[in-house]
Design a protein around this motif. Structure first.
Motif, PDB file in Angstrom:
ATOM      1  N   ASN A  73     -37.534 -11.681 -15.103  1.00  0.00           N
ATOM      2  CA  ASN A  73     -37.302 -10.320 -15.595  1.00  0.00           C
ATOM      3  C   ASN A  73     -36.224 -10.375 -16.676  1.00  0.00           C
ATOM      4  N   LEU A  74     -35.644  -9.231 -17.030  1.00  0.00           N
ATOM      5  CA  LEU A  74     -34.657  -9.209 -18.116  1.00  0.00           C
ATOM      6  C   LEU A  74     -33.394  -9.986 -17.765  1.00  0.00           C
ATOM      7  N   VAL A  75     -33.006  -9.959 -16.502  1.00  0.00           N
ATOM      8  CA  VAL A  75     -31.767 -10.606 -16.085  1.00  0.00           C
ATOM      9  C   VAL A  75     -32.013 -12.066 -15.712  1.00  0.00           C
ATOM     10  N   THR A  76     -33.168 -12.330 -15.137  1.00  0.00           N
ATOM     11  CA  THR A  76     -33.517 -13.665 -14.650  1.00  0.00           C
ATOM     12  C   THR A  76     -34.640 -14.235 -15.513  1.00  0.00           C
ATOM     13  N   GLU A  77     -34.330 -15.238 -16.321  1.00  0.00           N
ATOM     14  CA  GLU A  77     -35.350 -15.850 -17.178  1.00  0.00           C
ATOM     15  C   GLU A  77     -35.774 -17.184 -16.576  1.00  0.00           C
ATOM     16  N   ILE A  78     -37.057 -17.278 -16.267  1.00  0.00           N
ATOM     17  CA  ILE A  78     -37.604 -18.513 -15.705  1.00  0.00           C
ATOM     18  C   ILE A  78     -38.596 -19.074 -16.716  1.00  0.00           C
ATOM     19  N   SER A  79     -38.391 -20.335 -17.097  1.00  0.00           N
ATOM     20  CA  SER A  79     -39.297 -20.932 -18.066  1.00  0.00           C
ATOM     21  C   SER A  79     -39.645 -22.356 -17.666  1.00  0.00           C
ATOM     22  N   GLU A  80     -40.680 -22.877 -18.332  1.00  0.00           N
ATOM     23  CA  GLU A  80     -41.184 -24.206 -18.040  1.00  0.00           C
ATOM     24  C   GLU A  80     -41.580 -24.847 -19.354  1.00  0.00           C
ATOM     25  N   GLN A  81     -41.215 -26.109 -19.533  1.00  0.00           N
ATOM     26  CA  GLN A  81     -41.540 -26.820 -20.770  1.00  0.00           C
ATOM     27  C   GLN A  81     -42.301 -28.081 -20.401  1.00  0.00           C
ATOM     28  N   ASP A  82     -43.470 -28.269 -20.989  1.00  0.00           N
ATOM     29  CA  ASP A  82     -44.326 -29.439 -20.733  1.00  0.00           C
ATOM     30  C   ASP A  82     -44.706 -29.572 -19.257  1.00  0.00           C
TER      31      ASP A  82
END
Length: 104
Positions: free
Chosen positions: A54-63
């Motif tokens: 969400n706006l406060v919690t950014e979860i991402s993944e690369q490769d």
């Protein structure tokens, strides 16, 4: 006769979470690198509470291997244990949010 078996190797954590100290209002970023992509059931937790993007919690993944959690605009009550889970793999680290003293 040589038989090549293509059994999937179990992924391992190449680089785990590191404990982080930040001040109130700053961002805290945690990164966990896996040996290879495709691990199912990836989840981030803060003190046992599942986190969602969400706006406060950014979860991402690369490769598919590098998983990153950024907590924005943290407050004192965000201090605790951050846990990353990917299948049966677990990595944890401490988040310490420091207040700014006005009594200097």
């Amino acid at each position: 006769l040589l038989l090549l078996c293509h059994a999937e190797e179990a992924a391992v954590i190449v680089s785990g979470l590191r404990s982080t100290d930040v001040f109130v209002g700053e961002s805290a970023t945690f990164t966990c690198e896996l040996s290879h992509p495709g691990v199912k059931n990836v989840q981030w937790w803060l003190d046992g509470t599942p986190l969602h993007n969400n706006l406060v919690t950014e979860i991402s993944e690369q490769d598919g291997r590098i998983h990153t959690l950024t907590l924005n605009d943290v407050a004192c009550h965000d201090s605790g244990t951050v846990t990353f889970r990917a299948g049966s793999l677990i990595s944890s680290a401490k988040l310490l949010v420091k207040g700014i003293s006005l009594l200097e």
